[in-house]
Design a protein around this motif. Structure first.
Motif, PDB file in Angstrom:
ATOM      1  N   ASP A 114      12.243   0.417   2.657  1.00  0.00           N
ATOM      2  CA  ASP A 114      11.209   0.048   1.692  1.00  0.00           C
ATOM      3  C   ASP A 114      10.643  -1.345   2.002  1.00  0.00           C
ATOM      4  OD1 ASP A 114       9.980   0.753  -1.024  1.00  0.00           O
ATOM      5  OD2 ASP A 114      10.611  -1.339  -1.232  1.00  0.00           O
ATOM      6  N   TYR A 115      11.533  -2.283   2.355  1.00  0.00           N
ATOM      7  CA  TYR A 115      11.067  -3.637   2.651  1.00  0.00           C
ATOM      8  C   TYR A 115      10.252  -3.690   3.944  1.00  0.00           C
ATOM      9  CZ  TYR A 115      12.692  -6.247  -1.299  1.00  0.00           C
ATOM     10  OH  TYR A 115      12.788  -6.760  -2.571  1.00  0.00           O
ATOM     11  N   LEU A 116      10.560  -2.771   4.869  1.00  0.00           N
ATOM     12  CA  LEU A 116       9.731  -2.698   6.074  1.00  0.00           C
ATOM     13  C   LEU A 116       8.313  -2.252   5.669  1.00  0.00           C
ATOM     14  CD1 LEU A 116       9.286  -2.742   9.131  1.00  0.00           C
ATOM     15  CD2 LEU A 116      10.227  -0.430   9.263  1.00  0.00           C
ATOM     16  N   GLY A 117       8.266  -1.260   4.765  1.00  0.00           N
ATOM     17  CA  GLY A 117       6.958  -0.790   4.261  1.00  0.00           C
ATOM     18  C   GLY A 117       6.216  -1.933   3.580  1.00  0.00           C
ATOM     19  N   LYS A 118       6.935  -2.706   2.761  1.00  0.00           N
ATOM     20  CA  LYS A 118       6.295  -3.826   2.046  1.00  0.00           C
ATOM     21  C   LYS A 118       5.788  -4.860   3.051  1.00  0.00           C
ATOM     22  CE  LYS A 118       8.817  -4.141  -2.450  1.00  0.00           C
ATOM     23  NZ  LYS A 118       9.147  -2.783  -2.713  1.00  0.00           N
ATOM     24  N   ALA A 119       6.587  -5.099   4.117  1.00  0.00           N
ATOM     25  CA  ALA A 119       6.177  -6.089   5.119  1.00  0.00           C
ATOM     26  C   ALA A 119       4.910  -5.606   5.829  1.00  0.00           C
ATOM     27  CB  ALA A 119       7.309  -6.314   6.121  1.00  0.00           C
ATOM     28  N   LEU A 120       4.898  -4.290   6.176  1.00  0.00           N
ATOM     29  CA  LEU A 120       3.724  -3.750   6.880  1.00  0.00           C
ATOM     30  C   LEU A 120       2.473  -3.859   6.009  1.00  0.00           C
ATOM     31  CD1 LEU A 120       5.296  -0.591   8.541  1.00  0.00           C
ATOM     32  CD2 LEU A 120       4.083  -2.432   9.737  1.00  0.00           C
ATOM     33  N   ALA A 121       2.672  -3.711   4.693  1.00  0.00           N
ATOM     34  CA  ALA A 121       1.513  -3.785   3.791  1.00  0.00           C
ATOM     35  C   ALA A 121       1.204  -5.235   3.402  1.00  0.00           C
ATOM     36  CB  ALA A 121       1.798  -2.952   2.543  1.00  0.00           C
ATOM     37  N   SER A 122       1.819  -6.200   4.093  1.00  0.00           N
ATOM     38  CA  SER A 122       1.641  -7.642   3.827  1.00  0.00           C
ATOM     39  C   SER A 122       1.931  -8.004   2.381  1.00  0.00           C
ATOM     40  CB  SER A 122       0.196  -8.087   4.122  1.00  0.00           C
ATOM     41  OG  SER A 122      -0.079  -7.977   5.451  1.00  0.00           O
ATOM     42  N   GLU A 123       2.844  -7.255   1.737  1.00  0.00           N
ATOM     43  CA  GLU A 123       3.059  -7.510   0.304  1.00  0.00           C
ATOM     44  C   GLU A 123       3.658  -8.871   0.015  1.00  0.00           C
ATOM     45  OE1 GLU A 123       4.850  -4.738  -2.413  1.00  0.00           O
ATOM     46  OE2 GLU A 123       3.912  -3.082  -1.359  1.00  0.00           O
ATOM     47  N   PHE A 124       4.517  -9.353   0.927  1.00  0.00           N
ATOM     48  CA  PHE A 124       5.149 -10.649   0.629  1.00  0.00           C
ATOM     49  C   PHE A 124       4.134 -11.769   0.740  1.00  0.00           C
ATOM     50  CE2 PHE A 124       8.547  -8.286   3.071  1.00  0.00           C
ATOM     51  CZ  PHE A 124       9.038  -7.690   1.923  1.00  0.00           C
ATOM     52  N   ILE A 125       3.125 -11.536   1.576  1.00  0.00           N
ATOM     53  CA  ILE A 125       2.146 -12.586   1.804  1.00  0.00           C
ATOM     54  C   ILE A 125       1.209 -12.692   0.612  1.00  0.00           C
ATOM     55  CG2 ILE A 125       0.414 -13.458   3.444  1.00  0.00           C
ATOM     56  CD1 ILE A 125       3.210 -12.986   4.651  1.00  0.00           C
ATOM     57  N   SER A 126       0.856 -11.514   0.061  1.00  0.00           N
ATOM     58  CA  SER A 126      -0.131 -11.585  -1.001  1.00  0.00           C
ATOM     59  C   SER A 126       0.483 -11.942  -2.357  1.00  0.00           C
ATOM     60  CB  SER A 126      -0.907 -10.274  -1.089  1.00  0.00           C
ATOM     61  OG  SER A 126      -0.014  -9.205  -1.057  1.00  0.00           O
ATOM     62  N   GLU A 127       1.819 -11.777  -2.474  1.00  0.00           N
ATOM     63  CA  GLU A 127       2.447 -12.109  -3.768  1.00  0.00           C
ATOM     64  C   GLU A 127       2.666 -13.615  -3.879  1.00  0.00           C
ATOM     65  OE1 GLU A 127       3.479 -10.058  -6.210  1.00  0.00           O
ATOM     66  OE2 GLU A 127       3.168  -8.123  -5.272  1.00  0.00           O
ATOM     67  N   ASP A 128       2.772 -14.055  -5.091  1.00  0.00           N
ATOM     68  CA  ASP A 128       3.105 -15.454  -5.331  1.00  0.00           C
ATOM     69  C   ASP A 128       4.616 -15.608  -5.094  1.00  0.00           C
ATOM     70  OD1 ASP A 128       3.967 -17.639  -6.798  1.00  0.00           O
ATOM     71  OD2 ASP A 128       3.434 -16.737  -8.715  1.00  0.00           O
ATOM     72  N   PRO A 129       5.077 -16.684  -4.402  1.00  0.00           N
ATOM     73  CA  PRO A 129       6.491 -16.796  -4.039  1.00  0.00           C
ATOM     74  C   PRO A 129       7.450 -16.549  -5.193  1.00  0.00           C
ATOM     75  CG  PRO A 129       5.258 -18.638  -3.144  1.00  0.00           C
ATOM     76  CD  PRO A 129       4.282 -17.821  -3.923  1.00  0.00           C
ATOM     77  N   SER A 130       7.105 -16.985  -6.392  1.00  0.00           N
ATOM     78  CA  SER A 130       8.079 -16.822  -7.476  1.00  0.00           C
ATOM     79  C   SER A 130       8.213 -15.347  -7.882  1.00  0.00           C
ATOM     80  CB  SER A 130       7.693 -17.675  -8.669  1.00  0.00           C
ATOM     81  OG  SER A 130       6.390 -17.329  -9.048  1.00  0.00           O
TER      82      SER A 130
END
Ligand code: PFF
Length: 453
Positions: A114-130
């Motif tokens: 799931d986290y690989l999917g989130k990484a591919l969708a750039s989800e960590f980048i678009s979310e606010d760090p908190s």
């Protein structure tokens, strides 16, 4: 029932397959947070000593048992000592242990997918760090998504195993292990280049022995067992696929060194980034799922493309490493069903899937709807992990060392480890002594320490 057994094609592919089993979530997910919790660089030193002096000889014992018997873990001791029924229990344990491990290992494998999917969708980048750190809590407590991901992970494992020892396991490991080393090196370079990373590197390289407690010793040895896949039937089963001309000590040492190196690289990939982001190194099991995405998201605004690429590299490493280990776990059950009941690999995979997914669902739900159901105060997931890694794996490893040290004749063990006297003649007595007299004492000490601490 005996079938034509497949073999690993060469010394290198045997090492790759065994290293594939060894290198896994234990190295990337567990090792860094255990180092953070139990003593940093000083813990690493103890871990290296434990691996080389105790775990490596036990690894040699498991490979020897597999290759001498040419049987999967279940029947190996029975085949060599058919009149002594006491060893049957070890056979049963060696099939149950890997099945239970796959059931909870696939939960974390599913999270990684799931986290690989989130990484591919750039989800960590678009979310606010908190909000990124809270993504993990929301994800694992959701009843459906982790289950779907876990099943995907299990199915991928079974497809590789169904393809066979040579075309599935050997081929997959042969390509994945070099790729894993390249990916983790990319992560290390990136992590070390972050501003403020120097403190993390120092943390890994400068031992401070005041951080060491009796628990550090027990955890170092326990982690080294888990990381080298000892006491779970997998190395015995893989050993049974090794050709008789191959050198057992060379293969075992090659595997132990690769596993150790990978764990150290994983530490170097994770800790400097953790320090650079000002996060506590002892953050526990959520370390890679909470802090790593946090790091990507906090740097994401300035370098979104680099952040996405590195987060994909990181979670791809985790997924591939987890897969090469889970195929070795599933292979034990599949080889057993094939040898004992004559089931084809595909049918055996289906049976293993049904059994492991049933327990696996309960392990996954123990983070959500079943979180209040506990056994001895532990959730189903924690109970399975505790019972297996702290008790059952050391116990099976202990029985195996006793079998090799006391049930087999020295000449039989010597014959197998030295390929009938042609290799390893000088080191054999050292290995044999450690196996017979030192390793069992250490295993009993870890078991007692884990029980009372
Ligand atoms: N060694 C694997 C890891 O470090 O992730 C876990 C494992 C695989 C344990 C196979 C036991 C086993 F039989």
């Amino acid at each position: 029932m005996s079938h034509n057994r497949e073999n690993f094609g060469s010394l290198t592919t045997a090492i790759f397959a065994m290293a594939g089993s060894a290198i896994g979530l234990g190295n990337i997910w567990r090792f860094p947070y255990i180092v953070g919790e139990y003593g940093g660089a000083a813990f690493i030193l103890i871990y290296i000593l434990a691996t080389m002096l105790v775990s490596l000889p036990i690894f040699v014992a498991e490979v020897t048992l597999g290759r001498r018997s040419r049987s999967s873990a279940y029947g190996s001791m029975q085949k060599l000592r058919p009149d002594d029924r006491r060893w049957k229990l070890a056979g049963i344990m060696s099939v149950l242990i890997p099945m239970v491990i796959v059931s909870y290992y696939s939960v974390v494998g599913g999270w990684s997918v799931d986290y690989l999917g989130k990484a591919l969708a750039s989800e960590f980048i678009s979310e606010d760090p908190s909000t990124v750190s809270s993504l993990f809590g929301d994800f694992i407590s959701n009843p459906w998504l982790p289950l779907v991901m876990q099943m995907l992970f299990l199915l991928a494992t079974l497809v590789i195993v169904a393809l066979g020892v040579k075309s599935g396991i050997e081929k997959f490991s042969k390509y994945s292990i070099p790729v894993l080393f390249v990916l983790i090196l990319v992560m290390c370079i990136y992590s070390i280049s972050l501003p403020g990373a120097g403190q993390g590197v120092r943390y890994l390289l400068h031992p401070d022995f005041s951080q060491i407690s009796p628990r550090s010793f027990a955890y170092a040895l326990g982690q080294s067992f888990f990381s080298l896949s000892l006491g779970a039937g997998t190395i015995v089963t893989y050993g049974s696929y090794m050709r008789s001309r191959e050198n057992i000590i060379q293969t075992s040492a090659g595997t132990a060194v690769s596993d150790l190196l990978f764990a150290l690289l994983a530490g170097l990939a994770i800790m400097p980034a953790v320090f650079a982001a000002g996060i506590e190194p002892g953050a526990g099991p959520g370390l890679i799922f909470q802090t790593i995405p946090y790091i990507f998201s906090s740097m994401g605004a300035s370098m979104p493309v680099v952040g996405t690429v590195i987060s994909v590299v990181f979670f791809l490493t985790v997924v591939v490493a987890a897969l090469t280990s889970s195929i070795s776990l599933v292979e034990v059950g599949v080889a057993h069903l094939n040898e004992k009941y004559g089931l084809s690999r595909i049918k055996a995979c289906i049976v293993v899937f049904v059994l492991c997914s049933s327990l696996g669902v309960l392990c996954s739900l123990s983070f959500g709807p079943l979180s209040s159901f506990t056994i001895f105060g532990k959730t189903i997931f924690d109970f399975c992990d505790w019972l297996i890694s702290n008790m059952m794996m050391p116990l099976l490893a202990l029985i195996t060392t006793l079998f090799i040290g006391f049930a087999l004749k020295r000449s039989e063990v010597r014959d197998e480890i030295t390929n009938s006297g042609t290799v390893n003649g000088k080191v054999f007595p050292v290995f044999y002594f450690i196996l017979k007299w030192v390793a069992p004492v250490f295993i009993i000490v870890i078991m007692v320490t884990n029980f009372i601490l």
